[in-house]
Enzyme design. Structure first.
Site, PDB file in Angstrom:
ATOM      1  N   HIS A  34      -5.420   5.516  -6.900  1.00 36.24           N
ATOM      2  CA  HIS A  34      -4.898   4.150  -6.794  1.00 36.24           C
ATOM      3  C   HIS A  34      -3.449   4.202  -6.333  1.00 36.24           C
ATOM      4  O   HIS A  34      -2.728   5.167  -6.632  1.00 36.24           O
ATOM      5  CB  HIS A  34      -4.993   3.424  -8.138  1.00 36.24           C
ATOM      6  CG  HIS A  34      -4.683   1.951  -8.034  1.00 36.24           C
ATOM      7  ND1 HIS A  34      -5.487   1.068  -7.345  1.00 36.24           N
ATOM      8  CD2 HIS A  34      -3.647   1.208  -8.518  1.00 36.24           C
ATOM      9  CE1 HIS A  34      -4.970  -0.156  -7.415  1.00 36.24           C
ATOM     10  NE2 HIS A  34      -3.845  -0.083  -8.118  1.00 36.24           N
ATOM     11  N   HIS A  78      -0.024  -4.811  -6.128  1.00 33.49           N
ATOM     12  CA  HIS A  78      -1.182  -3.980  -5.773  1.00 33.49           C
ATOM     13  C   HIS A  78      -2.457  -4.815  -5.701  1.00 33.49           C
ATOM     14  O   HIS A  78      -2.520  -5.947  -6.190  1.00 33.49           O
ATOM     15  CB  HIS A  78      -1.371  -2.837  -6.776  1.00 33.49           C
ATOM     16  CG  HIS A  78      -1.813  -3.277  -8.143  1.00 33.49           C
ATOM     17  ND1 HIS A  78      -2.628  -2.498  -8.940  1.00 33.49           N
ATOM     18  CD2 HIS A  78      -1.573  -4.403  -8.870  1.00 33.49           C
ATOM     19  CE1 HIS A  78      -2.845  -3.113 -10.090  1.00 33.49           C
ATOM     20  NE2 HIS A  78      -2.217  -4.261 -10.074  1.00 33.49           N
ATOM     21  N   CYS A 108      -6.648  -1.151  -2.298  1.00 33.22           N
ATOM     22  CA  CYS A 108      -5.268  -0.795  -2.662  1.00 33.22           C
ATOM     23  C   CYS A 108      -4.503  -0.150  -1.514  1.00 33.22           C
ATOM     24  O   CYS A 108      -3.384  -0.566  -1.173  1.00 33.22           O
ATOM     25  CB  CYS A 108      -5.257   0.087  -3.910  1.00 33.22           C
ATOM     26  SG  CYS A 108      -6.002   1.727  -3.718  1.00 33.22           S
TER      27      CYS A 108
END
Length: 359
Positions: A321, A333, A273
């Site tokens: 994240h 993402h 990510c």
């Protein structure tokens, strides 16, 4: 030369060798030692009656823990590379210092040999024995110059020796830090593999229809979260106009759609990510921290209602994240292992906050 100085030279020689190893091996030097084959943590089994909601929660936790470990791995990798670079630079400084010290010693030796050839008399004694007044005056000036030169030479030798000792101390400290970072990196790598292996084992116990239903539950949960988020009227205040750099970052990020998530990856063929967000902003000419937690801690924070395309949305209370807002309530993402870079609802996960690179 005393025992302490001999030890310094030995240290320097070792560091000189390190220049070749570190500068030649690059990140290969920073790679952790092989870790044992990961074994899933105990208790990772299907819940009674294959309760898929419970399975969903278990998988979320496993992948979340893997994401946290990935951040730790990425941070340790950055530290390892930085410390390796510092050691290389210190080794080079030691090499230069040793070469300078050798040159100064040669000069001192030449002066000593010249004195020996002149009968061992110091310049002052030879001057006083002279019966030539003009030679006496000329010689006096040369003696003063020679004394100053000798004093300067000794002072420079002392400074060079002190620099070498400091470089050796700094290098020793960096080796210790490097060893700590390598151990942290290896431990994080082991944790990641364990969590992913446990998740894969859990999913492997499901039949095809159950896996399909599980995927449907995940989509439903994301849709509910997104609908709730949109229901707050948040889009009424959010502007969809990006800066020129933000547009470049968004273009890069969206061009990666379909590429697989791989923990620790920064492209070009796969990403995690934060690897994707840092690579996207690098493509826009802005360097940002490597991990999601560092990006959250170090970049400029903005209110969610003020975010614009290119801003980074940080998720979960531990900032484990991160994604890039692309406008119209959506983000791009790299979700987790087994998935690919994709577009999703910006509110489909719990939002911790928003940060803006290049602010």
């Amino acid at each position: 030369m005393g025992a302490g100085k001999r030890s310094l030279i030995a240290t320097a020689v070792g560091l000189v060798c390190a220049v070749t190893v570190l500068s030649g091996a690059g990140t290969a030097f920073a790679a952790p030692a092989p870790t044992p084959t990961p074994t899933p943590p105990p208790g990772v089994t299907l819940p009674p009656n294959k309760d898929l909601e419970a399975v969903h929660k278990q998988l979320e936790k496993l992948y979340h823990d893997a994401a946290v470990a990935t951040d730790a791995y990425n941070a340790a990798e950055e530290e390892t590379e930085r410390q390796s670079t510092e050691i290389v630079e210190l080794a080079r400084e030691i090499v230069k210092g040793q070469e300078r010290l050798a040159e100064l010693k040669d000069r001192a030796g030449a002066a000593a040999r010249a004195q020996y050839r002149s009968g061992g008399l110091p310049p002052e004694a030879r001057l006083w024995l002279s019966d030539d007044p003009q030679a006496w005056l000329d010689g006096a000036g040369r003696v003063r110059q020679g004394q100053k030169g000798t004093k300067d030479l000794l002072a420079e030798m002392t400074r060079t020796q002190q620099d070498l000792e400091q470089y050796a101390q700094d290098a020793s400290a960096q080796w210790k830090k490097l060893d700590t970072s390598r151990k942290a990196k290896a431990a994080a790598q082991k944790k990641i593999k364990e969590q992913i292996a446990a998740a894969e084992k859990l999913e492997s116990q499901l039949k095809k229809a159950e896996k399909e239903r599980l995927a449907e539950l995940e989509r439903e949960a994301a849709t509910r979260a997104q609908t709730t988020w949109l229901g707050t009227g948040i889009l009424d205040d959010i502007a969809d106009k990006a800066t020129a750099q933000g547009q470049k970052a968004v273009q890069f990020a969206t061009a990666q759609i379909g590429k697989p998530y791989v923990w620790g990856a920064e492209g070009p063929d796969s990403f995690d990510c934060s690897g994707m967000t840092s690579a996207a902003w690098a493509a826009a000419g802005v360097t940002i921290p490597r991990t999601s937690q560092q990006q959250w801690a170090q970049l400029t924070r903005v209110d969610v209602k003020d975010m614009r395309p290119g801003d980074l949305i940080v998720y979960f209370d531990d900032a484990s994240h991160i994604a890039m807002y692309v406008g119209d309530g959506s983000m791009v993402h790299a979700p987790r292992p087994g998935r690919t870079v994709t577009i999703a609802g910006a509110g489909s996960m719990p939002i911790l906050g928003v940060v803006r690179p290049g602010a």
